[in-house]
Design a protein around this motif. Structure first.
Motif, PDB file in Angstrom:
ATOM      1  N   TYR A 513       0.858  -1.200   0.000  1.00  0.00           N
ATOM      2  CA  TYR A 513       0.000   0.000   0.000  1.00  0.00           C
ATOM      3  C   TYR A 513       0.888   1.242   0.000  1.00  0.00           C
ATOM      4  CZ  TYR A 513       0.764  -0.795   5.035  1.00  0.00           C
ATOM      5  OH  TYR A 513       1.318  -1.047   6.258  1.00  0.00           O
ATOM      6  N   GLY A 514       0.290   2.376  -0.297  1.00  0.00           N
ATOM      7  CA  GLY A 514       1.035   3.614  -0.551  1.00  0.00           C
ATOM      8  C   GLY A 514       1.893   4.112   0.589  1.00  0.00           C
ATOM      9  N   LYS A 515       1.475   3.863   1.843  1.00  0.00           N
ATOM     10  CA  LYS A 515       2.203   4.426   2.984  1.00  0.00           C
ATOM     11  C   LYS A 515       3.467   3.640   3.344  1.00  0.00           C
ATOM     12  CE  LYS A 515      -1.850   6.580   5.097  1.00  0.00           C
ATOM     13  NZ  LYS A 515      -2.793   6.557   6.231  1.00  0.00           N
ATOM     14  N   ASN A 540      -5.209   0.768  -4.404  1.00  0.00           N
ATOM     15  CA  ASN A 540      -5.051   1.118  -5.826  1.00  0.00           C
ATOM     16  C   ASN A 540      -3.688   1.737  -6.117  1.00  0.00           C
ATOM     17  OD1 ASN A 540      -5.609   3.500  -4.507  1.00  0.00           O
ATOM     18  ND2 ASN A 540      -6.815   4.355  -6.183  1.00  0.00           N
ATOM     19  N   VAL A 541      -2.704   1.518  -5.222  1.00  0.00           N
ATOM     20  CA  VAL A 541      -1.320   1.937  -5.484  1.00  0.00           C
ATOM     21  C   VAL A 541      -0.796   1.247  -6.743  1.00  0.00           C
ATOM     22  CG1 VAL A 541      -0.236   0.125  -4.055  1.00  0.00           C
ATOM     23  CG2 VAL A 541       0.951   2.283  -4.391  1.00  0.00           C
ATOM     24  N   ILE A 542      -1.396   0.110  -7.097  1.00  0.00           N
ATOM     25  CA  ILE A 542      -0.944  -0.624  -8.297  1.00  0.00           C
ATOM     26  C   ILE A 542      -1.673  -0.165  -9.562  1.00  0.00           C
ATOM     27  CG2 ILE A 542      -0.360  -2.683  -6.950  1.00  0.00           C
ATOM     28  CD1 ILE A 542      -3.005  -3.852  -8.428  1.00  0.00           C
ATOM     29  N   GLU A 543      -2.520   0.872  -9.408  1.00  0.00           N
ATOM     30  CA  GLU A 543      -3.389   1.289 -10.526  1.00  0.00           C
ATOM     31  C   GLU A 543      -2.618   1.633 -11.787  1.00  0.00           C
ATOM     32  OE1 GLU A 543      -6.263   5.079 -11.534  1.00  0.00           O
ATOM     33  OE2 GLU A 543      -5.995   4.530  -9.443  1.00  0.00           O
ATOM     34  N   GLU A 544      -1.495   2.310 -11.633  1.00  0.00           N
ATOM     35  CA  GLU A 544      -0.806   2.820 -12.823  1.00  0.00           C
ATOM     36  C   GLU A 544       0.591   2.266 -12.972  1.00  0.00           C
ATOM     37  OE1 GLU A 544      -1.389   6.732 -11.650  1.00  0.00           O
ATOM     38  OE2 GLU A 544      -3.357   6.916 -12.570  1.00  0.00           O
ATOM     39  N   GLY A 545       0.870   1.746 -14.163  1.00  0.00           N
ATOM     40  CA  GLY A 545       2.244   1.473 -14.559  1.00  0.00           C
ATOM     41  C   GLY A 545       2.853   0.166 -14.134  1.00  0.00           C
ATOM     42  N   ILE A 546       2.258  -0.555 -13.181  1.00  0.00           N
ATOM     43  CA  ILE A 546       2.858  -1.817 -12.747  1.00  0.00           C
ATOM     44  C   ILE A 546       2.735  -2.819 -13.894  1.00  0.00           C
ATOM     45  CG2 ILE A 546       2.785  -3.687 -11.048  1.00  0.00           C
ATOM     46  CD1 ILE A 546       3.561  -1.047  -9.796  1.00  0.00           C
ATOM     47  N   ASP A 547       3.882  -3.321 -14.359  1.00  0.00           N
ATOM     48  CA  ASP A 547       3.911  -4.169 -15.551  1.00  0.00           C
ATOM     49  C   ASP A 547       4.556  -5.505 -15.195  1.00  0.00           C
ATOM     50  OD1 ASP A 547       3.920  -5.220 -18.040  1.00  0.00           O
ATOM     51  OD2 ASP A 547       5.117  -3.658 -18.995  1.00  0.00           O
ATOM     52  N   ILE A 548       3.725  -6.479 -14.829  1.00  0.00           N
ATOM     53  CA  ILE A 548       4.247  -7.773 -14.407  1.00  0.00           C
ATOM     54  C   ILE A 548       3.636  -8.858 -15.290  1.00  0.00           C
ATOM     55  CG2 ILE A 548       4.307  -9.438 -12.490  1.00  0.00           C
ATOM     56  CD1 ILE A 548       4.394  -6.930 -10.637  1.00  0.00           C
ATOM     57  N   ALA A 549       4.487  -9.504 -16.081  1.00  0.00           N
ATOM     58  CA  ALA A 549       4.027 -10.420 -17.126  1.00  0.00           C
ATOM     59  C   ALA A 549       3.253 -11.622 -16.584  1.00  0.00           C
ATOM     60  CB  ALA A 549       5.222 -10.893 -17.952  1.00  0.00           C
ATOM     61  N   ASN A 550       3.644 -12.142 -15.394  1.00  0.00           N
ATOM     62  CA  ASN A 550       2.971 -13.351 -14.908  1.00  0.00           C
ATOM     63  C   ASN A 550       1.736 -13.073 -14.054  1.00  0.00           C
ATOM     64  OD1 ASN A 550       4.349 -12.367 -12.744  1.00  0.00           O
ATOM     65  ND2 ASN A 550       5.332 -14.290 -12.164  1.00  0.00           N
ATOM     66  N   ALA A 551       1.341 -11.811 -13.913  1.00  0.00           N
ATOM     67  CA  ALA A 551       0.092 -11.478 -13.203  1.00  0.00           C
ATOM     68  C   ALA A 551      -1.069 -11.733 -14.168  1.00  0.00           C
ATOM     69  CB  ALA A 551       0.107 -10.028 -12.757  1.00  0.00           C
ATOM     70  N   THR A 552      -1.903 -12.713 -13.811  1.00  0.00           N
ATOM     71  CA  THR A 552      -2.956 -13.131 -14.745  1.00  0.00           C
ATOM     72  C   THR A 552      -4.370 -12.838 -14.252  1.00  0.00           C
ATOM     73  OG1 THR A 552      -2.874 -15.330 -13.759  1.00  0.00           O
ATOM     74  CG2 THR A 552      -1.557 -14.974 -15.754  1.00  0.00           C
ATOM     75  N   LEU A 553      -4.518 -12.586 -12.938  1.00  0.00           N
ATOM     76  CA  LEU A 553      -5.857 -12.368 -12.387  1.00  0.00           C
ATOM     77  C   LEU A 553      -5.839 -11.212 -11.398  1.00  0.00           C
ATOM     78  CD1 LEU A 553      -8.834 -13.169 -11.676  1.00  0.00           C
ATOM     79  CD2 LEU A 553      -7.907 -14.885 -10.131  1.00  0.00           C
ATOM     80  N   ILE A 554      -6.813 -10.332 -11.518  1.00  0.00           N
ATOM     81  CA  ILE A 554      -6.972  -9.256 -10.530  1.00  0.00           C
ATOM     82  C   ILE A 554      -8.385  -9.326  -9.962  1.00  0.00           C
ATOM     83  CG2 ILE A 554      -7.617  -7.502 -12.275  1.00  0.00           C
ATOM     84  CD1 ILE A 554      -6.052  -5.474 -10.438  1.00  0.00           C
ATOM     85  N   VAL A 555      -8.474  -9.312  -8.633  1.00  0.00           N
ATOM     86  CA  VAL A 555      -9.761  -9.302  -7.938  1.00  0.00           C
ATOM     87  C   VAL A 555      -9.929  -7.919  -7.312  1.00  0.00           C
ATOM     88  CG1 VAL A 555     -11.164 -10.386  -6.144  1.00  0.00           C
ATOM     89  CG2 VAL A 555      -9.468 -11.746  -7.390  1.00  0.00           C
TER      90      VAL A 555
END
Length: 681
Positions: A513-515, A540-555
Motif C-alpha cells: 500500500y502507498g504508505k 489502488n497503489v498498483i493502478e498505474e504502470g505496474i507491468d508484471i508479465a505473470n500477473a494473470t488475475l486481478i480481484v
C-alpha cells in the motif's frame, strides 16, 4: 465588478445571514448568484378549494378559520391541524412534528397555502404544505407558494425555505447592479436572456419556458468561459520560445527497425505527430492517450531519443517511485546500444542535482523531486509526464516558467479523454491517440461476483494459481478503521490478508500500500515479479504502470467504489504476458448506478466508449481524477453535449481572433479569470 464583492462586507445582510451563507460555502456575490436551485416545485396553479382533488399539487388562497393540536402522552404537540376556507369551500391542512407552527399560524388571517394533497379515510387534505400570509397592503409576490418554487441544496441546520427567502431579498438588493459580461453580438446571435434577467429566471422563474431560456444561457456560459480560459492559455503558450528539434530520420528509422517487435500504425503516426511538433520554435503541448498496454512509453522513448540525438536533455516524471524505476529500467534496456547517461532521481537521491544542472545527464527520470527549484537543467528541451492527471498544474507549469526558453511538453494518459472533454478542458492540448493494441495482446475476461458467489470465485482463484498464474487482490482501504473512523462495509488490505491466509493456507500472500517505505514496496513488487508471491493484496497503489508479465488475475473488492477509469486501469495490470488475463469484480452494494457502471465496463467495445460512459455516469468532477480541488464542477452544462460545445468553441475562436487579450471585454475577462481548473492554473 459587483460579483467579486465579499458577503461578509455587505451591509444589507445581518450577521446571522452572513454566517449561514458562509456555511453554505458562499463567500462572494457571484457564489450566491450562481447557487442555483436543483429543482422546482410547481405550485403555480391557484385553485378554488372546491376544485381540489387527490394527489394534486396546488395552491389555494384562503382564510385560516380553525386551528387545533394533538399531543402525545408526554404532552408534546406532534400534529397541528388547520382549517382553511374560501368562497367555494373548506379544506384541512396537517403539519407533523412542527409544534412551533402553533405560534406562527394566526387564526383569522388570509394565507397562500401550497403543497400536495393526500387522501385518508375518504378525506382530502394538505400534508405539510408551504404557507405564507397575505396582507391586504402587501404587494410583494409570494415566494413559497403560488409559483414555480425553487428548492435549493441544503446543509445541516439550513433549510431550503430559509435559503429561498434570503435569496429573494438578496437578489432584490443587487439586481439593478448586475452587469452583462457576454459580448452583445453573442447575446443577439444566440438570443440569450440578459444576465440580470437570466439570474432572476433561474431562481424565481415566471414560467417553465422562461426558466428553460435562462438555463440555456447558463449552460452555454459555463462551457464558453472554460473554453475561453483554455484557448487563451494555448495562445499564450505559443508566444513562448522553445528549442526547435530537427528530426533525425535515419537514426530513428534504424532504431525502430532493430526493435524486437513491430510498432503499430497508431504508434508510428503518434511518433511522427510529436516529432513534427517539436520541429517548431514554440513549445509543443501534446497529450498522448491510449489504452493500457498500447505502447505509449515506447512512443515517448523514441521521441526522447530524437531530442538527445540533437544534443538536448529530456526529463520524464512519473507519479510514483515504483513507476519511475520501471521507466528507468525500460529506457536503459532499449537504449543500451547508445552511449547515453540516464539518471533516476527520486526524493531520496539529491546528490546528482549538480550533474543535472551542468548537463551531465541526457535523460533524467524521476518523481516530484524533479520539481524542486534548487536546480535547472542546462538544455532541457522535452518533458514527459506519465499519467498527467496525477500532477497539479503548478508543478507542470514550473518547467515552462523557469527559463526563457520552454521545453516541449508531452503528457501521457491511459485514461482516454472523451471527445467532448477534449474540446473543453483539454482544448489547449493537441492530441495523439493510440487506438490499436500491439499484436498478441488478448482481451481480459471480466466477471462480476456478489457475496453469495464468493466460494465459487475462491475456487477459480485456486485453479488460476495452480496453473502458474499470480493474483492481485485490490481493496479500497488499508484498514477497516482509519483516523478513528470505522468502515465496516469496505474491504481493507490488512483484514483481507488475514482472511485469505485462512482460505489459502498453502499460498504465499503479501500486501502492498502507498504508505509503505519505497524500498519495501520495490522489494515486494520484485518478489511478485519473480513468482515468490502468489497473491498480492493491495490498495489502488498498483493502478498505474505496474507491468508484471505473470500477473494473470486481478480481484477488485468493493468495485462499486471505484470509477470506471480506475477499474479499467486496474484491469490493465493483468494479461500483459503470454497468458490471458482475468478480472473479478466483487460488488457489495449493487445499486442501480453501480450496476450501470459494471455493465459499461463489461460491454464497452473500447476505452473511448468506456470513458464517455464514465463521464455520463459520474460527471466531469469525478472523471477528472477523483474530484481534485479546482476541477470543473458543472452546475448545469453537460460535457456530453457536443452541439453545445462546438457552438461555444466557434464563438470563442471568433472572439479570440478579434481580441486575444480580451481587453475590449473587461467584464468578460474578469469572469474568465474566475474560472479555476487544475489543468491550467
Amino acid at each position: 465588478m459587483i460579483l467579486d464583492w465579499e458577503i461578509k462586507k455587505l451591509n444589507f445582510l445581518t450577521l446571522r445571514e452572513k454566517n449561514r451563507l458562509l456555511k453554505l460555502g458562499l463567500k462572494t456575490i457571484k457564489d450566491v448568484v450562481y447557487y442555483f436551485p436543483h429543482r422546482y416545485e410547481d405550485f403555480s396553479k391557484i385553485l378554488p378549494i372546491s376544485h381540489l382533488f387527490d394527489e394534486q399539487k396546488a395552491t389555494i388562497q384562503a382564510w385560516l378559520t380553525k386551528i387545533t393540536t394533538k399531543t402525545n402522552p408526554k404532552g408534546t404537540i406532534f400534529l397541528i391541524e388547520g382549517t382553511f376556507e374560501d368562497q367555494s369551500g373548506k379544506i384541512k391542512a396537517v403539519w407533523y412534528n412542527q409544534p412551533f407552527l402553533y405560534q406562527t399560524l394566526k387564526k383569522g388571517s388570509f394565507y397562500s397555502v401550497a403543497g400536495k394533497l393526500v387522501q385518508k379515510n375518504g378525506e382530502i387534505f394538505f400534508s405539510n404544505p408551504n404557507f405564507e400570509i397575505i396582507l391586504p397592503q402587501n404587494s410583494l409576490p409570494c415566494i413559497h407558494t403560488g409559483r414555480l418554487v425553487p428548492i435549493y441544496p441544503e446543509t445541516k441546520g439550513i433549510k431550503s425555505k430559509w435559503i429561498r427567502k434570503t435569496m429573494f431579498n438578496f437578489l432584490n438588493q443587487i439586481k439593478e447592479k448586475l452587469e452583462e459580461f457576454l459580448p452583445s453580438f453573442l447575446l443577439e446571435k444566440e438570443n440569450f436572456l440578459p444576465f440580470p434577467e437570466a439570474v432572476w429566471q433561474m431562481h424565481f422563474p415566471d414560467s417553465l419556458l422562461k426558466n428553460k431560456e435562462a438555463r440555456r444561457r447558463f449552460e452555454f456560459e459555463e462551457i464558453f468561459l472554460l473554453q475561453l480560459k483554455v484557448f487563451k492559455a494555448k495562445i499564450k503558450l505559443k508566444q513562448r520560445k522553445a528549442f526547435p528539434i530537427p528530426i533525425q530520420l535515419e537514426k530513428i528509422k534504424n532504431f525502430i527497425n532493430k526493435l524486437p517487435f513491430e510498432l503499430t500504425k497508431a504508434q508510428k503516426k503518434a511518433i511522427w505527430e510529436i516529432l513534427k511538433d517539436m520541429e517548431k520554435n514554440h513549445p509543443m503541448n501534446r497529450l498522448l492517450q491510449g489504452d493500457v498496454g498500447s505502447g505509449k512509453t515506447m512512443v515517448a522513448l523514441i521521441c526522447a531519443l530524437n531530442v538527445v540525438f540533437s544534443g538536448y536533455q529530456v526529463a520524464m516524471i512519473a507519479p510514483t517511485e515504483i513507476l519511475a524505476k520501471q521507466h528507468y529500467e525500460n529506457f536503459k534496456k532499449f537504449l543500451r546500444d547508445f552511449n547515453l547517461k540516464i539518471l533516476i532521481l527520486t526524493s531520496n537521491q539529491k546528490e546528482h542535482l549538480k550533474d543535472v544542472t551542468e548537463g551531465n545527464f541526457d535523460i533524467v527520470i524521476g518523481t516530484h523531486a524533479l520539481f524542486q527549484n534548487k536546480f535547472n537543467f542546462k538544455k532541457l528541451a522535452f518533458v514527459i509526464f506519465d499519467e498527467q492527471h496525477r500532477f497539479g498544474v503548478e508543478q507542470r507549469q514550473s518547467f515552462f516558467l523557469k527559463n526563457e526558453i520552454s521545453p516541449h511538453f508531452l503528457s501521457m494518459s491511459a485514461t482516454p479523454i472523451p471527445r467532448t472533454l477534449a474540446l473543453t478542458i483539454y482544448g489547449d492540448l493537441d492530441f495523439s491517440t493510440l487506438n490499436e493494441m500491439p499484436k498478441g495482446r488478448k482481451k481480459i475476461q471480466t466477471l462480476i461476483f456478489q457475496q453469495k458467489d464468493l466460494k465459487k470465485m475462491y475456487k477459480m482463484i485456486e485453479e488460476e494459481i495452480k496453473n502458474g498464474g499470480k493474483v492481485f487482490f485490490v481493496c479500497p482501504r488499508i484498514e477497516m478503521k482509519e483516523k478513528g473512523k470505522l468502515f465496516p462495509d469496505l474491504r481493507a488490505v490488512k483484514e483481507e490478508v488475514k482472511k485469505l491466509k485462512k482460505i489459502f493456507p498453502e499460498m504465499k500472500i503479501k500486501m502492498i500500500y502507498g504508505k509503505m517505505k519505497n524500498e519495501e514496496k520495490e522489494k515486494i513488487i520484485s518478489d511478485f515479479e519473480k513468482g515468490e508471491i502468489d497473491i498480492l493484496v493491495a490498495t489502488n497503489v498498483i493502478e498505474e504502470g505496474i507491468d508484471i508479465a505473470n500477473a494473470t488475475l486481478i480481484v477488485i473488492q468493493n468495485a462499486e467504489r471505484f470509477g470506471l477509469s480506475q477499474l479499467y486501469q486496474l484491469r490493465g495490470r493483468v494479461g500483459r504476458g503470454e497468458k490471458e488475463g482475468k478480472c473479478f469484480l466483487i460488488t457489495h452494494l449493487p445499486t442501480e448506478k453501480s450496476v450501470k457502471r459494471m455493465e459499461a465496463l463489461l460491454n464497452a467495445k473500447n476505452a473511448f466508449e468506456l470513458a464517455m460512459k464514465d463521464l455520463e455516469i459520474r460527471g466531469p468532477g469525478d472523471f477528472l481524477s477523483k474530484r481534485q480541488t479546482g476541477n470543473p464542477n458543472f452546475k448545469l452544462a453537460s460535457l456530453t453535449n457536443l452541439e453545445l460545445i462546438k457552438k461555444s468553441e466557434k464563438s470563442v475562436k471568433t472572439i479570440l481572433k478579434k481580441d486575444p487579450s480580451l481587453s475590449s471585454f473587461p467584464l468578460l475577462k474578469k469572469m474568465v479569470g474566475h474560472v479555476k481548473i487544475i489543468h491550467l492554473e
